[in-house]
Design a protein around this motif. Structure first.
Motif, PDB file in Angstrom:
ATOM      1  N   LYS A 159       0.700  -1.266  -0.096  1.00 42.53           N
ATOM      2  CA  LYS A 159       0.053   0.068  -0.125  1.00 42.53           C
ATOM      3  C   LYS A 159       0.889   1.331   0.044  1.00 42.53           C
ATOM      4  N   ALA A 160       1.973   1.219   0.767  1.00 45.21           N
ATOM      5  CA  ALA A 160       2.699   2.463   0.909  1.00 45.21           C
ATOM      6  C   ALA A 160       3.372   2.748  -0.559  1.00 45.21           C
ATOM      7  N   VAL A 161       3.883   1.723  -1.241  1.00 46.43           N
ATOM      8  CA  VAL A 161       4.562   2.023  -2.445  1.00 46.43           C
ATOM      9  C   VAL A 161       3.604   2.232  -3.474  1.00 46.43           C
ATOM     10  N   THR A 162       2.274   1.682  -3.377  1.00 49.30           N
ATOM     11  CA  THR A 162       1.469   1.995  -4.455  1.00 49.30           C
ATOM     12  C   THR A 162       0.967   3.522  -4.070  1.00 49.30           C
ATOM     13  N   SER A 163       0.959   4.004  -3.089  1.00 56.46           N
ATOM     14  CA  SER A 163       0.563   5.313  -2.598  1.00 56.46           C
ATOM     15  C   SER A 163       1.590   6.218  -3.259  1.00 56.46           C
ATOM     16  N   VAL A 164       2.778   6.079  -3.394  1.00 63.99           N
ATOM     17  CA  VAL A 164       3.678   6.778  -4.062  1.00 63.99           C
ATOM     18  C   VAL A 164       3.530   6.864  -5.647  1.00 63.99           C
ATOM     19  N   ALA A 165       3.333   5.608  -6.342  1.00 65.57           N
ATOM     20  CA  ALA A 165       2.846   5.687  -7.744  1.00 65.57           C
ATOM     21  C   ALA A 165       1.503   6.257  -8.041  1.00 65.57           C
ATOM     22  N   ASN A 166       0.648   6.478  -7.138  1.00 62.33           N
ATOM     23  CA  ASN A 166      -0.638   6.949  -7.490  1.00 62.33           C
ATOM     24  C   ASN A 166      -0.753   8.402  -7.245  1.00 62.33           C
ATOM     25  N   GLN A 167       0.280   9.077  -7.612  1.00 64.15           N
ATOM     26  CA  GLN A 167       0.284  10.793  -7.690  1.00 64.15           C
ATOM     27  C   GLN A 167      -0.774  11.105  -8.750  1.00 64.15           C
ATOM     28  N   ARG A 168      -1.489  12.191  -8.600  1.00 64.75           N
ATOM     29  CA  ARG A 168      -2.587  12.595  -9.566  1.00 64.75           C
ATOM     30  C   ARG A 168      -1.946  12.896 -10.670  1.00 64.75           C
ATOM     31  N   ASP A 169      -0.832  13.501 -10.705  1.00 67.50           N
ATOM     32  CA  ASP A 169      -0.096  14.037 -11.873  1.00 67.50           C
ATOM     33  C   ASP A 169       0.916  12.997 -11.918  1.00 67.50           C
ATOM     34  N   LYS A 170       0.822  12.259 -13.149  1.00 67.24           N
ATOM     35  CA  LYS A 170       2.072  11.056 -13.284  1.00 67.24           C
ATOM     36  C   LYS A 170       3.469  11.530 -13.262  1.00 67.24           C
ATOM     37  N   LYS A 171       3.247  12.762 -13.912  1.00 62.90           N
ATOM     38  CA  LYS A 171       4.717  13.381 -14.103  1.00 62.90           C
ATOM     39  C   LYS A 171       5.518  13.596 -12.871  1.00 62.90           C
ATOM     40  N   LEU A 172       4.705  13.615 -11.665  1.00 62.28           N
ATOM     41  CA  LEU A 172       5.269  13.910 -10.170  1.00 62.28           C
ATOM     42  C   LEU A 172       5.579  12.871  -9.482  1.00 62.28           C
ATOM     43  N   ILE A 173       5.534  11.711 -10.100  1.00 59.05           N
ATOM     44  CA  ILE A 173       6.023  10.493  -9.381  1.00 59.05           C
ATOM     45  C   ILE A 173       7.636  10.705  -9.018  1.00 59.05           C
ATOM     46  N   PRO A 174       7.948  10.665  -7.699  1.00 62.47           N
ATOM     47  CA  PRO A 174       9.406  10.841  -7.225  1.00 62.47           C
ATOM     48  C   PRO A 174      10.086   9.607  -7.310  1.00 62.47           C
ATOM     49  N   SER A 175      11.556   9.763  -6.770  1.00 63.25           N
ATOM     50  CA  SER A 175      12.304   8.602  -6.899  1.00 63.25           C
ATOM     51  C   SER A 175      11.769   7.945  -5.318  1.00 63.25           C
ATOM     52  N   LEU A 176      12.220   6.629  -5.515  1.00 59.40           N
ATOM     53  CA  LEU A 176      11.518   5.748  -4.186  1.00 59.40           C
ATOM     54  C   LEU A 176      12.816   4.763  -3.824  1.00 59.40           C
ATOM     55  N   LEU A 177      13.202   5.135  -2.761  1.00 60.05           N
ATOM     56  CA  LEU A 177      14.385   4.140  -2.013  1.00 60.05           C
ATOM     57  C   LEU A 177      14.079   3.354  -0.790  1.00 60.05           C
ATOM     58  N   ILE A 178      13.861   1.957  -0.834  1.00 56.98           N
ATOM     59  CA  ILE A 178      13.746   1.390   0.240  1.00 56.98           C
ATOM     60  C   ILE A 178      15.101   0.981   0.794  1.00 56.98           C
ATOM     61  N   VAL A 179      15.239   1.244   2.022  1.00 58.07           N
ATOM     62  CA  VAL A 179      16.263   0.857   2.717  1.00 58.07           C
ATOM     63  C   VAL A 179      16.017   0.007   3.563  1.00 58.07           C
ATOM     64  N   TYR A 180      16.552  -1.328   3.703  1.00 53.59           N
ATOM     65  CA  TYR A 180      16.450  -2.489   4.422  1.00 53.59           C
ATOM     66  C   TYR A 180      17.507  -2.930   5.077  1.00 53.59           C
ATOM     67  N   HIS A 181      17.321  -3.671   6.095  1.00 53.33           N
ATOM     68  CA  HIS A 181      18.404  -4.301   6.978  1.00 53.33           C
ATOM     69  C   HIS A 181      18.784  -5.930   6.302  1.00 53.33           C
TER      70      HIS A 181
END
Lengths: 351, 267
Positions: free
Chosen positions: B24-46
């Motif tokens: 859900k978290a990642v999908t919310s990033v992709a779901n920006q109303r303006d698709k040109k505004l999707i930012p970079s996404l970095l998952i930092v994991y152990h």
């Protein structure tokens, strides 16, 4: 007789050569008022057209207004208790509807008299029952909306020339360059109504306790516009408003308007250009709706904005001035024709 | 927008429940109303969950490119964020907890605010807090718009004075100017409970402007079982809570992490 015709000929020549005087009687309204602002707008349209315009204040204690653009008040100001005016047939007296006393006083003066009627309530208050403006020798009325024109026609209309124009909202009403603040500006005539609505709102929606309200009453016009532009919504409660420029000012500022529909329904009121209600007790729910619309950028706000922009496009200063000029040109033309008919057919006067 | 903003999702555990939240978290990033505004996404994991994360990314198409950063060192929240910020190349970054979501206007509103306040270092959203059952709990960060709380400065602006009197402001979902975050010393990893609060105090103390956007753009799951703050709530005694607030108010003067004693029960 020849002397009389000579004078008429002189008046005719003066009016044709734009030497008429336009005297605007200015009500002694101590607080910022749309009526007073409009009077100065009219005066400036004529001034820009090259006419001699003078503003007549009630008495020497009255000051020219200082709460709107000073460029509009750069006109000669006279005091009724100090200055004697010489009024000629080519001159025009512009009399606000509250001044039936002035209408009585000037009844027998030969010149054109035009009533500026921006508030039906003021007009009714000023007239005694069964008194018509025609009885005071005036048959021309200029109102600020189609609705007011219709009401005036139905109330006083027989034999009257009633015109209306669209008020212009200046361009300094606009959304702030910065994002909107979580503030709701308000203008209400009745403080009790406002207190009721705000208290009910906070009781019913305590989660919105962080949204604050700011009173715009008495605020100088440009500061008023700035505050409105910064806020995200405007609350308007004024049952007796005859027109309600604040609603248009709010729309031009990009605000969600939460409005109680006044008794005289404005021309610009339509479903979808604001959050309108007839029920004061509905207003807390509508406030919450407006807040939610803003907080979450709901698509419904985009629809509302489109409708607001469409509404406000009819109320520009440019269009308003154009309409006013056309109306005043017609008044002048009518006066010219009247004077023409009074001049002898051979158009000469014997010495 | 990928070049202007990086959203960091720190994650140190994995389970089917966490997978659902993370989706859900990642999908919310992709779901920006303006698709040109999707930012970079970095998952930092152990490192402990390396294979689970790789499998998660491989088997899902979220409609947004997800970069991964393995953190081989300490796996606490602050260390995860600090590690991620070291490789962030964008002017701004924000933190999205894996059990939270951003709104579809999150980035658009950030742009509006960044344009209006180009010198500001932090933009916090008004946050809606919900329970694990998605029931409304409260709004957070709304206090920045309250006339009774904001006595100095503009509505929407958090000053040091406000922060010393009012402590409850959420940082997650906040957008930081990357260099400013680095310059003031990043997160202090030795502060429990009040590390976010101390960070905000430090920003304000160093005259870095903090704005709370007048928009609801972040959804926070409040006190999810097994979450960090749920653990704090169930393990820290009142005196220890007070201790960490004292630490925060003592340490914000310093950019560098100083030795801080742990709380000991003395009675």
């Amino acid at each position: 007789m020849e002397d009389r015709f000579q004078k008429i000929k002189e008046s005719y020549d003066n009016i044709v050569n734009k030497k008429s005087k336009f005297i605007f009687f200015v009500p002694n309204i101590q607080v910022p008022s749309a009526i007073m602002y409009e009077i100065y707008v009219h005066a400036n349209v004529l001034k820009e057209d090259g006419y001699d315009v003078q503003m007549m204040l009630e008495n020497a204690q009255c000051e020219k207004p200082n709460w709107f653009e000073s460029s509009l008040t750069e006109l000669p100001h006279l005091f009724a208790d100090k200055h004697n005016l010489t009024i000629r047939p080519e001159d025009f007296l512009m009399i606000p509807d509250i001044y039936t006393n002035i209408m009585e006083q000037v009844k027998n003066i030969t010149c054109e008299k035009i009533i500026l009627s921006f508030s039906h309530d003021y007009a009714l208050n000023a007239l005694v029952p069964a008194m018509y403006w025609k009885d005071l020798g005036i048959n021309k009325v200029l109102t600020s909306s189609e609705r007011l024109k219709t009401i005036a026609q139905e109330s006083f209309g027989i034999g009257m020339d009633i015109q209306s124009y669209n008020i212009g909202i200046p361009d300094y009403f606009k959304p702030s360059a910065k994002p909107k603040k979580l503030v709701i500006t308000f203008l209400t005539r009745n403080g009790n109504d406002l207190t009721k609505v705000v208290k009910m709102f906070y009781y019913k929606y305590p989660q919105y306790r962080f949204v604050s309200f700011e009173d715009l009453s008495g605020t100088p016009r440009e500061q008023f516009a700035q505050k409105m532009g910064e806020s995200f919504a405007t609350l308007w409660i004024d049952r007796i408003a005859s027109f309600g420029t604040v609603a248009l000012e709010s729309m031009k500022s990009g605000n969600i308007l939460i409005g109680l529909v006044p008794d005289i329904q404005p021309d610009y009121l339509k479903e979808g250009n604001a959050l309108w209600t007839y029920d004061l007790y509905n207003m807390p729910d509508i406030l919450a709706q407006a807040i939610n619309m803003h907080l979450q950028d709901l698509p419904a706000f985009d629809e509302l904005k489109k409708s607001m922009e469409e509404t406000i496009s009819k109320y520009t200063v440019k269009e308003s001035k154009k309409q006013l000029k056309a109306i005043y040109d017609k008044y002048i033309e009518d006066r010219i024709k009247l004077l023409e008919t009074a001049i002898p057919a051979n158009n000469t006067v014997e010495a | 927008m990928r070049k202007q903003l990086t959203i960091i999702i720190p994650i140190h555990k994995f389970s089917p429940e966490i997978s659902t939240y993370l989706t859900k978290a990642v999908t919310s990033v992709a779901n920006q109303r303006d698709k040109k505004l999707i930012p970079s996404l970095l998952i930092v994991y152990h490192s402990d969950i390396k294979s689970e994360i790789n499998e998660f990314i491989k088997s899902n198409d979220f409609g947004v490119k997800v970069d991964l950063l393995e953190n081989k060192q300490k796996n606490d929240y602050c260390s995860q964020i600090n590690t991620a910020v070291d490789i962030v190349k964008t002017e701004y970054f924000s933190i999205l907890e894996f059990d939270d979501q951003i709104s579809d206007m999150y980035v658009k509103n950030f742009i509006d605010y960044k344009t209006a306040y180009p010198n500001s270092s932090v933009f916090l959203p008004i946050t809606v807090e919900v329970s694990e059952n998605n029931e409304f709990v409260r709004y957070s960060n709304d206090g920045a718009w309250s006339k009774s709380i904001i006595q100095i400065g503009e509505l929407g602006q958090l000053t040091l004075q406000t922060l010393t009197e009012y402590t409850y402001f959420l940082v997650t979902g906040g957008i930081f100017k990357t260099q400013d975050f680095i310059d003031i010393g990043k997160y202090k990893t030795n502060i429990k409970l009040t590390f976010n609060y101390e960070l905000l105090l430090r920003f304000a103390f160093n005259n870095m402007d903090i704005q709370v956007m007048s928009k609801l753009t972040y959804l926070h799951t409040n006190n999810r079982v097994d979450s960090l703050f749920y653990t704090y709530q169930n393990t820290l005694i009142q005196k220890e809570i007070g201790h960490w607030f004292d630490v925060a108010k003592r340490e914000y003067y310093f950019k560098k992490e100083r030795e801080t004693r742990e709380f000991f029960v003395t009675e």
